[in-house]
Design an enzyme around this catalytic site. Structure first.
Site, PDB file in Angstrom:
ATOM      1  N   GLY A 494       0.819  -1.196   0.000  1.00 32.85           N
ATOM      2  CA  GLY A 494       0.000   0.000   0.000  1.00 32.85           C
ATOM      3  C   GLY A 494       0.858   1.254   0.000  1.00 32.85           C
ATOM      4  O   GLY A 494       2.031   1.228   0.358  1.00 32.85           O
ATOM      5  N   GLY A 496       0.380   5.449   1.088  1.00 35.03           N
ATOM      6  CA  GLY A 496      -0.472   6.470   1.681  1.00 35.03           C
ATOM      7  C   GLY A 496       0.227   7.801   1.757  1.00 35.03           C
ATOM      8  O   GLY A 496       1.326   7.988   1.213  1.00 35.03           O
ATOM      9  N   GLY A 497      -0.402   8.739   2.453  1.00 34.54           N
ATOM     10  CA  GLY A 497       0.170  10.066   2.575  1.00 34.54           C
ATOM     11  C   GLY A 497       1.482  10.080   3.327  1.00 34.54           C
ATOM     12  O   GLY A 497       2.341  10.924   3.086  1.00 34.54           O
ATOM     13  N   PHE A 498       1.662   9.137   4.253  1.00 33.83           N
ATOM     14  CA  PHE A 498       2.888   9.080   5.040  1.00 33.83           C
ATOM     15  C   PHE A 498       4.027   8.438   4.261  1.00 33.83           C
ATOM     16  O   PHE A 498       5.186   8.822   4.390  1.00 33.83           O
ATOM     17  CB  PHE A 498       2.620   8.292   6.323  1.00 33.83           C
ATOM     18  CG  PHE A 498       3.777   8.249   7.284  1.00 33.83           C
ATOM     19  CD1 PHE A 498       4.062   9.329   8.101  1.00 33.83           C
ATOM     20  CD2 PHE A 498       4.582   7.120   7.373  1.00 33.83           C
ATOM     21  CE1 PHE A 498       5.125   9.291   8.994  1.00 33.83           C
ATOM     22  CE2 PHE A 498       5.649   7.071   8.253  1.00 33.83           C
ATOM     23  CZ  PHE A 498       5.912   8.161   9.066  1.00 33.83           C
ATOM     24  N   LYS A 500       5.162   4.507   1.847  1.00 35.85           N
ATOM     25  CA  LYS A 500       4.834   3.159   1.415  1.00 35.85           C
ATOM     26  C   LYS A 500       4.674   2.229   2.612  1.00 35.85           C
ATOM     27  O   LYS A 500       5.312   2.416   3.648  1.00 35.85           O
ATOM     28  CB  LYS A 500       5.926   2.615   0.489  1.00 35.85           C
ATOM     29  CG  LYS A 500       6.029   3.337  -0.846  1.00 35.85           C
ATOM     30  CD  LYS A 500       7.116   2.727  -1.724  1.00 35.85           C
ATOM     31  CE  LYS A 500       7.190   3.457  -3.070  1.00 35.85           C
ATOM     32  NZ  LYS A 500       8.251   2.895  -3.941  1.00 35.85           N
ATOM     33  N   VAL A 501       3.835   1.214   2.415  1.00 32.61           N
ATOM     34  CA  VAL A 501       3.628   0.187   3.429  1.00 32.61           C
ATOM     35  C   VAL A 501       4.096  -1.147   2.852  1.00 32.61           C
ATOM     36  O   VAL A 501       3.679  -1.541   1.757  1.00 32.61           O
ATOM     37  CB  VAL A 501       2.147   0.082   3.845  1.00 32.61           C
ATOM     38  CG1 VAL A 501       1.985  -0.960   4.949  1.00 32.61           C
ATOM     39  CG2 VAL A 501       1.633   1.429   4.313  1.00 32.61           C
ATOM     40  N   LYS A 515       5.277   0.622   7.763  1.00 30.05           N
ATOM     41  CA  LYS A 515       4.977   1.907   7.112  1.00 30.05           C
ATOM     42  C   LYS A 515       6.232   2.781   7.179  1.00 30.05           C
ATOM     43  O   LYS A 515       6.653   3.201   8.255  1.00 30.05           O
ATOM     44  CB  LYS A 515       3.807   2.596   7.794  1.00 30.05           C
ATOM     45  CG  LYS A 515       3.348   3.881   7.092  1.00 30.05           C
ATOM     46  CD  LYS A 515       2.304   4.625   7.905  1.00 30.05           C
ATOM     47  CE  LYS A 515       0.982   3.915   7.943  1.00 30.05           C
ATOM     48  NZ  LYS A 515      -0.064   4.754   8.596  1.00 30.05           N
ATOM     49  N   ASP A 611     -10.024  10.964  11.109  1.00 28.95           N
ATOM     50  CA  ASP A 611      -9.747  10.541   9.731  1.00 28.95           C
ATOM     51  C   ASP A 611     -10.400   9.191   9.456  1.00 28.95           C
ATOM     52  O   ASP A 611      -9.774   8.277   8.923  1.00 28.95           O
ATOM     53  CB  ASP A 611      -8.238  10.466   9.500  1.00 28.95           C
ATOM     54  CG  ASP A 611      -7.878  10.481   8.009  1.00 28.95           C
ATOM     55  OD1 ASP A 611      -8.766  10.795   7.198  1.00 28.95           O
ATOM     56  OD2 ASP A 611      -6.731  10.179   7.672  1.00 28.95           O
TER      57      ASP A 611
END
Length: 685
Positions: A494, A496-498, A500-501, A515, A611
């Site tokens: 995945g 996300g904004g932070f 890669k996971v 993460k 969120d």
């Protein structure tokens, strides 16, 4: 030949056997140091070089070589090693060049005595390798040998001694020696539940017990790997139920099986067995008890050699570890191709222990014609936990080369406030001048102390995060690298904004989601800090669990439990996954609601997620919902306060989230969420 001559001949042959054993394995890397001494000493066939000769390996702020009172030194073969010691008043490190990668022994010898103003009985200190906390706040009270084995994959081995606050460290002797690759292999069995254990070769191990059942103490001279084996008599719970047998000269090692490196003939050739006498109805177990540290898994190696039977298939028995039957109807000749007096061993890995004692038992099997059971040798080894520690909750220090960075180690290990003051002043002075230039770099620089972690960046002003209670969550960067196959892009699950996971597997076989923060991301420091603060204080079956975090090497990494079925979003939109049934959707919704309800009511101050969306609700292998991603969460009002506005990031009034849209189209589900006291308020409330 008289009986005296016969006994003499037997002892000569026995001695020759031991000599043959002691010259088996020739390690590629071998460092033996007599610390604090100006001369070499010889123990058995091993020469421990003087501290002066080994000074090239050592970096220390001060040279303090201590000599002990010879009258106080215990009498033993190794007593020469305890007459001197090197004392460390600050963080100090030994660096050993490793020629051949693989498993290596690290043996640390301690004996406290008084030297000038240094009373070693009161010393307290920690010892680290690059990836493993070996001991923390350690204070030896008598002769102590701490034996570890670590797998070195590249480069040097660095061993650091770090005094506790207002104390000092010391060491009498040290060994770093190669271990045969065949000694620890991935061929262990789990029990409770049963299954295979993988990843053993990468584990750091500490020897808890090494026992010669039914035989005497075996010194390091008589073991090819320099190990010592103690007698089992002090561990037996009821010694009257056991008897000993010794047939050392009868021991055979099978081709492709155990060797004298596994255990010497003096171990396989003696045993403790049931003392059944002439009673065919004897029904009892012989049991040993050992002290262990809670919170760790243990590798248990059982050594067997049937020196009792006169024919195959005579001896059938059961083996228990902590009351769990781990080997039922064990008949050794079936394991050794029908050969008697042949070496054989079994490895078992426990689950994480929640108590401080471990028992091992042998007893009769119903399949046996006569009640009997035996055990020849035993090894118990503590395995490092998922945070790379053999010493409980610990922070692994950084090992920089410059004197300037050495001050950071002092701050980590000793907690010197002056370091923090200087760092704080420097950050304040340079913040305004550098802020604009560094606005785009966002390279995170963590500075750790005993009192908490200051997580700053070249972009931020530096924000102090008081997470003293969360230190046990810190995971070494190298452990995260290994878990993710060096952040293999094919392991990405995945983005996300932070950042890669990645899917990961820790060296204790735990599946995790990793993460990794992206320095170019608009999310970062505050989200990283909030996630650690929130998840380290909350535990609920419908909240994703934080396993740990890493802030080494300019990284911000969060490690969570792995959720097999990914996000709820992936099941609702744009994927080839099977449709969720009405019942599954209902259970997911209720589970999510319960997780949020716990956030709102589980502590004196409510926590507002801010969120909530389908991408932040994860599903485990049973499709049980768990709320994730707490980076935008805020601590709310006290529970007894009312009429407080909360700025919810995603709210019902705007219906931006597809998950919220879905809820609005299913009023029954929305009603059930409201029944479990979930309040989602808009910023206009």
């Amino acid at each position: 030949m008289g009986s005296r001559d016969l006994r003499f001949s037997i002892w000569v042959v026995f001695g020759l056997c031991l000599v043959c054993v002691s010259v088996g394995f020739d390690p590629v890397d071998k460092y033996y140091i007599n610390c604090g001494s100006s001369s070499d000493v010889t123990v058995g066939n091993t020469i421990y070089v003087s501290d002066k000769s080994a000074s090239k390996f050592l970096s220390t702020p001060q040279d303090i070589l201590a000599n002990g009172n010879l009258n106080s030194i215990p009498r033993s073969e190794e007593s020469q090693l305890y007459r001197t010691a090197r004392i460390f008043t600050g963080p100090s490190k030994y660096t050993f060049s490793i020629t051949q990668n693989g498993r290596h022994w690290i043996r640390l010898h301690f004996y406290p005595f008084v030297y000038q103003n240094y009373d070693m009985r009161s010393a307290s200190f920690s010892v680290f390798s690059q990836t493993t906390a070996l001991v923390t706040d350690f204070s030896p009270k008598n002769v102590t040998v701490k034996e570890f084995s670590v797998n070195i994959t590249s480069g040097d081995l660095v061993i650091t001694f770090s005094p506790s606050s207002n104390s000092f460290a010391y060491i009498n002797a040290m060994e770093v020696v190669s271990v045969p690759d065949s000694l620890i292999v991935d061929d262990a069995s789990l029990f409770n539940p049963s299954g295979a254990f993988n990843g053993l070769v990468n584990q750091a191990l500490e020897t808890v017990a090494r026992v010669n059942m039914g035989g005497p103490y075996v010194s390091l001279e008589n073991d090819t790997l320099g190990r010592t084996w103690v007698s089992d008599r002090s561990f037996l719970l009821q010694s009257n139920l056991a008897t000993n047998v010794s047939k050392i000269l009868a021991v055979k090692y099978p081709a492709g099986g155990p060797t004298s490196d596994t255990a010497p003939p003096s171990v396989y050739g003696t045993c403790t067995k049931m003392d059944s006498g002439s009673d065919p109805n004897s029904n009892f177990n012989v049991t040993w008890a050992f002290s262990v540290d809670p919170g760790f898994q243990y590798l248990i190696r059982l050594h067997f050699c049937d020196i009792v039977s006169t024919a195959a298939n005579q001896l059938v028995f059961n083996v228990y570890i902590d009351s769990f039957l781990v080997a039922q109807d064990l008949e050794l000749s079936t394991k050794t191709n029908g050969q008697l007096a042949t070496a054989y061993y079994m490895d078992f890995v426990t689950t994480s222990f929640d108590k401080s004692n471990l028992t091992l038992s042998i007893g009769p099997s119903r399949q046996s014609g006569y009640p009997d059971a035996l055990l020849n040798g035993l090894e118990i080894m503590k395995m490092n936990n998922s945070r790379g520690s053999l010493a409980g909750a610990s922070i692994l220090p950084t090992f920089p080369g410059s004197k300037k960075k050495l001050g950071v180690i002092v701050g980590v290990s000793v907690g010197v406030p002056l370091v923090l003051v200087i760092v704080g002043i420097l950050l304040f002075m340079h913040r305004r001048r550098k802020q604009e230039r560094l606005r785009h770099s966002r390279a995170w620089i963590p500075i750790s102390t005993n009192g908490g972690t200051t997580m700053g960046s070249k972009y931020s002003t530096g924000t102090t995060v008081t997470i003293a209670s969360n230190l046990s969550y810190r995971i070494p960067f190298i452990a995260v690298q290994e878990a993710t196959n060096n952040f293999d892009e094919s392991w990405v699950i995945g983005i996300g904004g932070f950042g890669k996971v990645y899917k990961g597997i820790l060296n204790d076989a735990t599946k995790v989601a990793v993460k990794r923060g992206n320095p170019q991301s608009q999310q970062g420091l505050s989200e990283f800090r909030t996630e650690i603060e929130m998840l380290s204080q909350f535990r609920h079956r419908h909240l994703v669990s934080l396993i740990g975090y890493c802030d080494e090497k300019n990284e911000m990494i969060l490690v969570y439990e792995y959720m097999e079925n990914g996000t709820l979003k992936s099941h609702l939109y744009g994927s080839n996954l099977p449709n969720l049934s009405w019942k599954q959707r209902l259970e997911i919704c209720i589970g999510s609601a319960r997780g949020l309800h716990y956030l709102h009511t589980g502590d004196a101050k409510a926590v507002i997620h801010r969120d909530v969306k389908s991408a932040n609700i994860l599903l485990d292998e049973n499709l049980m919902a768990k709320v994730a991603d707490f980076g935008l969460s805020k601590t709310g009002p006290e529970l007894d306060q009312t009429h407080v506005s909360t700025a919810v990031k995603v709210c019902l009034s705007t219906a931006k989230s597809k998950f919220m849209e879905w809820l609005l189209n299913h009023p029954l589900l929305l009603g059930m969420m409201m029944m479990v006291s979930i309040e989602v308020r808009s910023s206009q409330h």
